[in-house]
Design a protein around this motif. Structure first.
Motif, PDB file in Angstrom:
ATOM      1  N   ASP A 105       0.796  -1.223  -0.006  1.00  0.00           N
ATOM      2  CA  ASP A 105      -0.026  -0.065  -0.061  1.00  0.00           C
ATOM      3  C   ASP A 105       0.951   1.417   0.021  1.00  0.00           C
ATOM      4  O   ASP A 105       0.430   2.276   0.307  1.00  0.00           O
ATOM      5  CB  ASP A 105      -0.943   0.062   1.046  1.00  0.00           C
ATOM      6  CG  ASP A 105      -2.259   0.804   0.819  1.00  0.00           C
ATOM      7  OD1 ASP A 105      -2.612   0.830  -0.282  1.00  0.00           O
ATOM      8  OD2 ASP A 105      -2.622   1.499   1.849  1.00  0.00           O
ATOM      9  N   LEU A 126       1.730   3.614  -2.346  1.00  0.00           N
ATOM     10  CA  LEU A 126       0.894   3.987  -3.437  1.00  0.00           C
ATOM     11  C   LEU A 126       1.940   4.911  -4.275  1.00  0.00           C
ATOM     12  O   LEU A 126       2.421   4.680  -5.414  1.00  0.00           O
ATOM     13  CB  LEU A 126      -0.300   4.706  -3.492  1.00  0.00           C
ATOM     14  CG  LEU A 126      -1.459   4.035  -2.753  1.00  0.00           C
ATOM     15  CD1 LEU A 126      -2.542   4.759  -2.757  1.00  0.00           C
ATOM     16  CD2 LEU A 126      -1.357   2.602  -3.459  1.00  0.00           C
ATOM     17  N   SER A 184       3.599   4.090  -8.091  1.00  0.00           N
ATOM     18  CA  SER A 184       3.519   4.839  -9.092  1.00  0.00           C
ATOM     19  C   SER A 184       4.649   5.487  -9.806  1.00  0.00           C
ATOM     20  O   SER A 184       4.890   5.194 -10.849  1.00  0.00           O
ATOM     21  CB  SER A 184       2.526   6.309  -8.750  1.00  0.00           C
ATOM     22  OG  SER A 184       2.331   6.933  -9.759  1.00  0.00           O
ATOM     23  N   GLU A 215      -4.339   2.676 -12.169  1.00  0.00           N
ATOM     24  CA  GLU A 215      -5.154   2.310 -11.008  1.00  0.00           C
ATOM     25  C   GLU A 215      -4.495   2.916  -9.768  1.00  0.00           C
ATOM     26  O   GLU A 215      -5.370   3.468  -8.806  1.00  0.00           O
ATOM     27  CB  GLU A 215      -5.035   0.633 -10.822  1.00  0.00           C
ATOM     28  CG  GLU A 215      -6.002   0.170 -12.203  1.00  0.00           C
ATOM     29  CD  GLU A 215      -7.234  -0.527 -11.786  1.00  0.00           C
ATOM     30  OE1 GLU A 215      -7.715  -0.045 -10.601  1.00  0.00           O
ATOM     31  OE2 GLU A 215      -8.032  -0.845 -12.542  1.00  0.00           O
ATOM     32  N   VAL A 216      -3.192   2.877  -9.573  1.00  0.00           N
ATOM     33  CA  VAL A 216      -2.540   3.652  -8.437  1.00  0.00           C
ATOM     34  C   VAL A 216      -2.823   5.033  -8.367  1.00  0.00           C
ATOM     35  O   VAL A 216      -3.333   5.832  -7.373  1.00  0.00           O
ATOM     36  CB  VAL A 216      -1.067   3.224  -8.379  1.00  0.00           C
ATOM     37  CG1 VAL A 216      -0.408   4.055  -7.509  1.00  0.00           C
ATOM     38  CG2 VAL A 216      -0.812   1.823  -8.352  1.00  0.00           C
ATOM     39  N   ARG A 264      -6.439   5.959  -7.383  1.00  0.00           N
ATOM     40  CA  ARG A 264      -6.332   5.628  -5.858  1.00  0.00           C
ATOM     41  C   ARG A 264      -5.688   6.804  -5.103  1.00  0.00           C
ATOM     42  O   ARG A 264      -6.164   7.239  -4.067  1.00  0.00           O
ATOM     43  CB  ARG A 264      -5.704   4.162  -5.510  1.00  0.00           C
ATOM     44  CG  ARG A 264      -6.664   3.091  -5.369  1.00  0.00           C
ATOM     45  CD  ARG A 264      -6.102   1.950  -4.808  1.00  0.00           C
ATOM     46  NE  ARG A 264      -5.525   2.116  -3.575  1.00  0.00           N
ATOM     47  CZ  ARG A 264      -5.134   0.995  -2.766  1.00  0.00           C
ATOM     48  NH1 ARG A 264      -4.654   0.157  -3.208  1.00  0.00           N
ATOM     49  NH2 ARG A 264      -4.718   1.433  -1.364  1.00  0.00           N
ATOM     50  N   ASP A 297      -7.682  11.934 -10.560  1.00  0.00           N
ATOM     51  CA  ASP A 297      -8.603  11.822 -11.474  1.00  0.00           C
ATOM     52  C   ASP A 297      -8.804  12.607 -12.799  1.00  0.00           C
ATOM     53  O   ASP A 297      -8.611  12.106 -13.786  1.00  0.00           O
ATOM     54  CB  ASP A 297     -10.187  11.873 -10.940  1.00  0.00           C
ATOM     55  CG  ASP A 297     -10.247  11.062  -9.399  1.00  0.00           C
ATOM     56  OD1 ASP A 297      -9.682  10.072  -9.322  1.00  0.00           O
ATOM     57  OD2 ASP A 297     -10.698  11.788  -8.639  1.00  0.00           O
ATOM     58  N   GLN A 347     -11.317   2.426 -15.964  1.00  0.00           N
ATOM     59  CA  GLN A 347     -10.588   3.429 -15.200  1.00  0.00           C
ATOM     60  C   GLN A 347     -10.941   4.616 -15.739  1.00  0.00           C
ATOM     61  O   GLN A 347     -11.312   5.885 -15.204  1.00  0.00           O
ATOM     62  CB  GLN A 347      -9.226   3.320 -15.712  1.00  0.00           C
ATOM     63  CG  GLN A 347      -8.730   1.838 -14.852  1.00  0.00           C
ATOM     64  CD  GLN A 347      -7.233   1.561 -15.428  1.00  0.00           C
ATOM     65  OE1 GLN A 347      -6.724   2.136 -16.628  1.00  0.00           O
ATOM     66  NE2 GLN A 347      -6.428   0.795 -14.641  1.00  0.00           N
ATOM     67  N   ARG A 397     -15.687  10.686 -11.121  1.00  0.00           N
ATOM     68  CA  ARG A 397     -15.273  11.633 -10.083  1.00  0.00           C
ATOM     69  C   ARG A 397     -14.978  12.783 -10.466  1.00  0.00           C
ATOM     70  O   ARG A 397     -15.063  13.734  -9.470  1.00  0.00           O
ATOM     71  CB  ARG A 397     -13.933  10.928  -9.536  1.00  0.00           C
ATOM     72  CG  ARG A 397     -14.219   9.364  -8.888  1.00  0.00           C
ATOM     73  CD  ARG A 397     -12.791   9.135  -8.486  1.00  0.00           C
ATOM     74  NE  ARG A 397     -12.863   7.552  -7.796  1.00  0.00           N
ATOM     75  CZ  ARG A 397     -11.715   7.131  -7.349  1.00  0.00           C
ATOM     76  NH1 ARG A 397     -10.604   7.485  -7.486  1.00  0.00           N
ATOM     77  NH2 ARG A 397     -11.955   5.910  -6.635  1.00  0.00           N
ATOM     78  N   PRO A 412     -15.673   1.792  -6.208  1.00  0.00           N
ATOM     79  CA  PRO A 412     -14.311   1.532  -5.917  1.00  0.00           C
ATOM     80  C   PRO A 412     -13.363   1.461  -7.336  1.00  0.00           C
ATOM     81  O   PRO A 412     -14.016   1.319  -8.265  1.00  0.00           O
ATOM     82  CB  PRO A 412     -14.439   0.296  -5.434  1.00  0.00           C
ATOM     83  CG  PRO A 412     -15.855  -0.611  -5.946  1.00  0.00           C
ATOM     84  CD  PRO A 412     -16.639   0.821  -6.281  1.00  0.00           C
ATOM     85  N   VAL A 413     -12.251   1.495  -6.962  1.00  0.00           N
ATOM     86  CA  VAL A 413     -11.288   1.725  -8.031  1.00  0.00           C
ATOM     87  C   VAL A 413     -11.069   0.160  -8.369  1.00  0.00           C
ATOM     88  O   VAL A 413     -11.061  -0.308  -9.473  1.00  0.00           O
ATOM     89  CB  VAL A 413      -9.786   2.539  -7.724  1.00  0.00           C
ATOM     90  CG1 VAL A 413      -8.933   2.072  -8.886  1.00  0.00           C
ATOM     91  CG2 VAL A 413     -10.135   3.819  -7.649  1.00  0.00           C
ATOM     92  N   ILE A 462      -8.033  -2.241  -7.423  1.00  0.00           N
ATOM     93  CA  ILE A 462      -6.643  -2.777  -7.719  1.00  0.00           C
ATOM     94  C   ILE A 462      -6.617  -4.206  -7.413  1.00  0.00           C
ATOM     95  O   ILE A 462      -6.983  -4.738  -6.488  1.00  0.00           O
ATOM     96  CB  ILE A 462      -5.755  -1.871  -6.998  1.00  0.00           C
ATOM     97  CG1 ILE A 462      -5.552  -0.225  -7.551  1.00  0.00           C
ATOM     98  CG2 ILE A 462      -4.238  -2.601  -7.096  1.00  0.00           C
ATOM     99  CD1 ILE A 462      -4.444   0.412  -7.077  1.00  0.00           C
TER     100      ILE A 462
END
Length: 279
Positions: free
Chosen positions: A141, A143, A147, A191-192, A195, A199, A222, A229, A274-275, A277
């Motif tokens: 986690d 992130l 990334s 995806e990361v 999160r 957006d 995605q 969002r 939710p995304v 991942i």
């Protein structure tokens, strides 16, 4: 990629100019002061095959098949030896060590092997390591770290794997793996970043990805999430209709369950999308 040469019975006994073999785009060899592509198509194919199996001995017969296919010349062994000599000259120029180049491209029964000297690199190997780092960070986690790793991995690409090299089966298999891993890395990077709340800045890149790869539903999902969002649910539904139409025309199928569920939640004005991942 394979284990280092010293662990495969090939002691590294020279330290020359660092050389990088780049196959994530046009095949080229980069030294301290110059980068060079191999102009001769057969020599280029030979180099591509050797880089695919760097630090492994590839039988001469296998290399011949990669270069000429099922119809090699009558004196293919002599022709292969000529191509190896030509490739050694190229590596000698770039590495700045013409006398020591045989330590990079070695003759070992039953064929040849391309070895890495101290500090030498293959961009595909670096790419693989960075993707693994990103996955590891994502599982913990972390992130921002994930990334950056995925972004650094993707930055190594300059175009399609191997560029316009004449592709034999060995190169084709490696290129397929590399391109598929590139797509996976791109999906994970998006995806990361979703999160992390990026957006709006992802909408443009994701639109391009959906246009270029309409059959990869992950990018459409995605993009739909990013648009929702950004308070643009109508545009998100347009993306769904585009994918639905494309899949029907190309394959005669409907979008997968995940994309259908996302459409349902948007229509229901669900505020908690939710995304999702999967590392």
């Amino acid at each position: 990629m394979s284990a280092p040469a010293a662990r495969r019975g090939f002691p590294i006994h020279w330290v020359g100019v660092v050389v990088e073999y780049q196959i994530l785009g046009r095949l080229r060899v980069v030294g301290a002061e110059r980068a060079e592509v191999v102009g001769a198509p057969k020599v280029e194919t030979l180099l591509g095959a050797l880089v695919c199996r760097v630090e492994e001995v590839i039988p001469a017969e296998r290399l011949a098949y990669e270069i000429w296919g099922a119809r090699p010349p009558r004196r293919w062994m002599a022709a292969l030896h000529v191509h190896v000599s030509q490739l050694r000259k190229v590596l000698g120029r770039i590495g700045g060590d013409p006398d020591g180049v045989k330590d990079r491209l070695v003759t070992r029964a039953p064929g040849y092997a391309l070895l890495l000297g101290e500090g030498d690199a293959v961009d595909a190997k670096d790419f693989h390591n960075l993707v693994c780092q990103g996955r590891s960070a994502l599982r913990r986690d972390r992130l921002e770290e994930a990334s950056k790793a995925f972004g650094a991995a993707l930055a190594l690409w300059r175009g399609p794997a191997f560029g316009d090299v004449r592709v034999g089966s060995m190169i084709a298999e490696f290129a397929t793996w590399a391109e598929e891993t590139r797509m996976e890395c791109t999906e994970l990077k998006m995806e990361v970043d979703l999160r992390m709340g990026r957006d709006r800045e992802l909408i443009g890149p994701l639109r391009n990805l959906v246009t270029e790869h309409p059959l990869r539903e992950a990018f459409a999902r995605q993009l739909m999430i990013a648009l929702c969002r950004a308070e643009r649910p109508a545009d998100a539904l347009k993306v769904y209709r585009f994918i639905e139409r494309t899949l029907d025309q190309e394959l005669g199928v409907q979008p997968g369950r995940t994309l259908r569920e996302l459409q349902r939640r948007i229509l229901a004005d669900d505020q908690d999308i939710p995304v999702g991942i999967v590392a």
